[in-house]
Design a protein around this motif. Structure first.
Motif, PDB file in Angstrom:
ATOM      1  N   UNK A 165       2.513 -48.288 -14.813  1.00  0.00           N
ATOM      2  CA  UNK A 165       2.281 -49.173 -16.016  1.00  0.00           C
ATOM      3  C   UNK A 165       3.589 -49.527 -16.608  1.00  0.00           C
ATOM      4  N   UNK A 166       3.576 -50.488 -17.819  1.00  0.00           N
ATOM      5  CA  UNK A 166       4.711 -51.097 -18.134  1.00  0.00           C
ATOM      6  C   UNK A 166       5.597 -49.865 -18.838  1.00  0.00           C
ATOM      7  N   UNK A 167       6.990 -50.266 -18.564  1.00  0.00           N
ATOM      8  CA  UNK A 167       7.996 -49.563 -18.928  1.00  0.00           C
ATOM      9  C   UNK A 167       8.017 -49.352 -20.523  1.00  0.00           C
ATOM     10  N   UNK A 168       7.642 -50.287 -21.213  1.00  0.00           N
ATOM     11  CA  UNK A 168       7.607 -50.412 -22.551  1.00  0.00           C
ATOM     12  C   UNK A 168       6.682 -49.324 -23.241  1.00  0.00           C
ATOM     13  N   UNK A 169       5.692 -49.015 -22.272  1.00  0.00           N
ATOM     14  CA  UNK A 169       4.793 -48.008 -22.543  1.00  0.00           C
ATOM     15  C   UNK A 169       4.903 -46.385 -22.521  1.00  0.00           C
ATOM     16  N   UNK A 170       6.434 -46.241 -22.177  1.00  0.00           N
ATOM     17  CA  UNK A 170       6.901 -44.769 -21.773  1.00  0.00           C
ATOM     18  C   UNK A 170       6.541 -43.850 -23.068  1.00  0.00           C
ATOM     19  N   UNK A 171       6.917 -44.535 -24.268  1.00  0.00           N
ATOM     20  CA  UNK A 171       6.718 -43.659 -25.446  1.00  0.00           C
ATOM     21  C   UNK A 171       5.164 -43.059 -25.600  1.00  0.00           C
ATOM     22  N   UNK A 172       4.261 -43.579 -25.099  1.00  0.00           N
ATOM     23  CA  UNK A 172       2.903 -43.112 -25.072  1.00  0.00           C
ATOM     24  C   UNK A 172       2.575 -42.068 -24.200  1.00  0.00           C
ATOM     25  N   UNK A 173       3.456 -41.932 -23.275  1.00  0.00           N
ATOM     26  CA  UNK A 173       3.219 -40.598 -22.374  1.00  0.00           C
ATOM     27  C   UNK A 173       3.673 -39.387 -23.011  1.00  0.00           C
ATOM     28  N   UNK A 174       5.005 -39.772 -23.748  1.00  0.00           N
ATOM     29  CA  UNK A 174       5.584 -38.498 -24.564  1.00  0.00           C
ATOM     30  C   UNK A 174       4.881 -38.165 -25.516  1.00  0.00           C
ATOM     31  N   UNK A 175       4.325 -39.075 -26.481  1.00  0.00           N
ATOM     32  CA  UNK A 175       3.711 -38.758 -27.600  1.00  0.00           C
ATOM     33  C   UNK A 175       2.414 -38.120 -27.496  1.00  0.00           C
ATOM     34  N   UNK A 176       1.646 -38.601 -26.400  1.00  0.00           N
ATOM     35  CA  UNK A 176       0.450 -38.006 -25.883  1.00  0.00           C
ATOM     36  C   UNK A 176       0.458 -36.760 -25.452  1.00  0.00           C
ATOM     37  N   UNK A 177       1.765 -36.390 -24.593  1.00  0.00           N
ATOM     38  CA  UNK A 177       1.998 -35.047 -23.873  1.00  0.00           C
ATOM     39  C   UNK A 177       2.172 -33.804 -25.016  1.00  0.00           C
ATOM     40  N   UNK A 178       3.081 -34.338 -25.981  1.00  0.00           N
ATOM     41  CA  UNK A 178       3.586 -33.440 -27.026  1.00  0.00           C
ATOM     42  C   UNK A 178       2.358 -33.031 -28.072  1.00  0.00           C
ATOM     43  N   UNK A 179       1.620 -34.301 -28.574  1.00  0.00           N
ATOM     44  CA  UNK A 179       0.534 -33.900 -29.231  1.00  0.00           C
ATOM     45  C   UNK A 179      -0.629 -33.284 -28.853  1.00  0.00           C
ATOM     46  N   UNK A 180      -0.948 -33.230 -27.709  1.00  0.00           N
ATOM     47  CA  UNK A 180      -1.965 -32.385 -26.899  1.00  0.00           C
ATOM     48  C   UNK A 180      -1.529 -30.963 -26.917  1.00  0.00           C
ATOM     49  N   UNK A 181      -0.202 -30.829 -26.487  1.00  0.00           N
ATOM     50  CA  UNK A 181       0.246 -29.633 -26.385  1.00  0.00           C
ATOM     51  C   UNK A 181       0.356 -28.503 -27.845  1.00  0.00           C
ATOM     52  N   UNK A 182       0.800 -29.353 -28.776  1.00  0.00           N
ATOM     53  CA  UNK A 182       0.355 -28.428 -29.996  1.00  0.00           C
ATOM     54  C   UNK A 182      -0.872 -28.192 -30.623  1.00  0.00           C
ATOM     55  N   UNK A 183      -1.845 -29.332 -30.354  1.00  0.00           N
ATOM     56  CA  UNK A 183      -3.319 -29.158 -30.728  1.00  0.00           C
ATOM     57  C   UNK A 183      -3.800 -27.559 -29.967  1.00  0.00           C
TER      58      UNK A 183
END
Length: 451
Positions: A213-231
């Motif tokens: 996937x595009x390198x500019x979308x890297x932040x989405x992987x970090x945000x998704x992982x951190x958000x789901x973990x706290x939930x």
């Protein structure tokens, strides 16, 4: 030149990263309550917020230099080849230490069905690691699909169970109080140490060479992982803490299923244990893959022998996987009975040190290499870097306040091995200068790696 296969989608990378963070919570939650009672909810939320600047730093760095090895390559560019190696070795330890945590967590969850002694737990944990070695040599596309399916089963099940606890007639908001039984000192220690539960977002740069996937979308992987973990963790704390006391949790080996039995919902207990085991098993994939790619990236830079670059027919670093297995078994064999506290403190300290150097490298490269392409560039980058740096210092101080002297001896022994590898590489540079010429991967190497 051997190359990793670009076969991982964004949801699969999120599943691997978040799967690395969400593991065996029903076993570990008693330690969270020991640190700060139900206030561990706020400690986890605080840590999630404070880890965002680090996640943004990692997002920019992994989009700019998208190589397996991650921190090693970034630190090598900011400082030098030698410094990069030592922090790669520290990063490798993070992933290795996670494996006994996962293996013990899996077996401890099965204690709900059949109680085991610690010796029996250790033997089964070793057996799981040996079996999983063969799985990690499969094609990464297959591993990604397995991880994705089991991860979402675990997420949906845990939300369903926590929701049932909160909506049951046994749950009471008054039972959650006091939020901070150990005051600010317990809360601040929890904020520093519970960074352990967000270590997993750093798996993303290890898999970046295989991300499709595009390198500019890297932040989405970090945000998704951190958000789901706290939930998931936040709901578990509130769901359990509103029904039973911290003292009850302290005397329980596995919390969620026993709370389900306490309120007369045995089916929830069985459901959450099975989902937890399946989800935690796949956690091994993310950490194992990332550990082997630490070694693979180091070999690319000639910090390790070229044999570590060798891939099997499925595109997996075969020598790296073997070495990962050896270290994982070692730390599992010598883990004490209080393995949660033992691993948490070492893990948090080493993570703090690695994150500190990554953030420092980020700031240096912002000033030193402003011309390098950054498909994802952090706004107010210097300020974000300073905030991330301050938090990493807090992590280091908090974990050192809890760490045992025996853990420091273990760290010294581990880094002695890293020094041995470094001395060997230096010796080979003199003996075979062409073959062992130091390499620092940079933007000019991206196209050849993606070809």
């Amino acid at each position: 030149m051997s190359k990793l296969k670009k076969e991982l989608t964004l949801p699969q990378v999120i599943a691997m990263a978040a799967g690395g963070m969400i593991a065996a919570w029903m076993v570990e939650i008693k330690y969270w309550f020991e640190l700060s009672g139900t206030g561990s909810f706020w400690a986890l939320l605080t840590t999630a917020i404070l880890v965002i600047p680090i996640g943004l730093v990692y997002s920019e760095m992994s989009s700019m230099l998208p190589f397996a090895g991650g921190a090693n390559i970034w630190i090598s560019n900011a400082f030098n080849w030698d410094t990069g190696w030592y922090f790669d070795w520290a990063q490798f330890l993070l992933y290795i230490l996670a494996m006994p945590t996962v293996a013990y967590g899996i077996v401890t969850m099965t204690n709900y069905f059949y109680p085991l002694t610690f010796a029996q737990t250790k033997i089964i944990a070793l057996f799981i690691l040996i079996i999983w070695f063969f799985f990690t040599n499969m094609r990464i596309r297959i591993l990604g699909r397995i991880q994705n399916v089991l991860f979402w089963i675990m997420i949906i099940t845990s939300i369903f169970v926590s929701g049932n606890f909160i909506l049951s007639g046994n749950w009471s908001f008054q039972n959650i109080k006091p939020w901070f039984p150990k005051g600010f000192s317990g809360y601040s220690a929890a904020v520093g140490i519970l960074i352990f539960k967000y270590i997993g977002f750093d798996l993303i740069p290890q898999l970046t060479e295989e991300a499709n996937y595009p390198r500019k979308d890297q932040w989405k992987a970090y945000a998704g992982a951190i958000g789901l973990t706290f939930l998931i963790y936040g709901l578990a704390i509130i769901g359990n803490g509103g029904i039973v006391s911290p003292e009850w949790i302290a005397n329980s080996d596995i919390v969620d299923p026993k709370v389900a039995d306490l309120i007369g919902k045995h089916y929830l207990a069985v459901l959450v244990v099975i989902a937890g085991i399946l989800g935690t098993i796949t956690t091994l994939s993310g950490f194992w893959l990332s550990a082997s790619r630490c070694l693979y990236g180091a070999a690319k830079q000639r910090q390790l022998p070229p044999a570590f670059e060798k891939l099997n027919k499925h595109g997996q670093p075969i020598i790296g996987n073997i070495v990962v297995g050896i270290f994982a078994i070692y730390f599992t064999v010598f883990a004490p009975e209080k393995w949660v506290e033992y691993i948490y403190t070492i893990y948090s300290f080493v993570a703090g040190v690695v994150y500190f150097m990554v953030t420092l490298s980020y700031l240096i490269l912002r000033l030193k290499r402003p011309d390098w392409e950054r498909p994802f560039k952090v706004k107010y980058g210097i300020l974000v870097g300073i905030l991330a740096l301050a938090f990493t210092v807090w992590i280091i101080i908090a974990s050192l306040s809890e760490i045992a002297p025996s853990s420091l001896y273990l760290l010294a022994a581990y880094f002695a091995i890293g020094i041995g590898f470094h001395i060997y590489a230096k010796r080979m540079q003199k003996k075979e200068p062409e073959k062992w010429k130091p390499i620092v991967l940079g933007p000019e190497d991206i196209q050849s790696h993606n070809a």
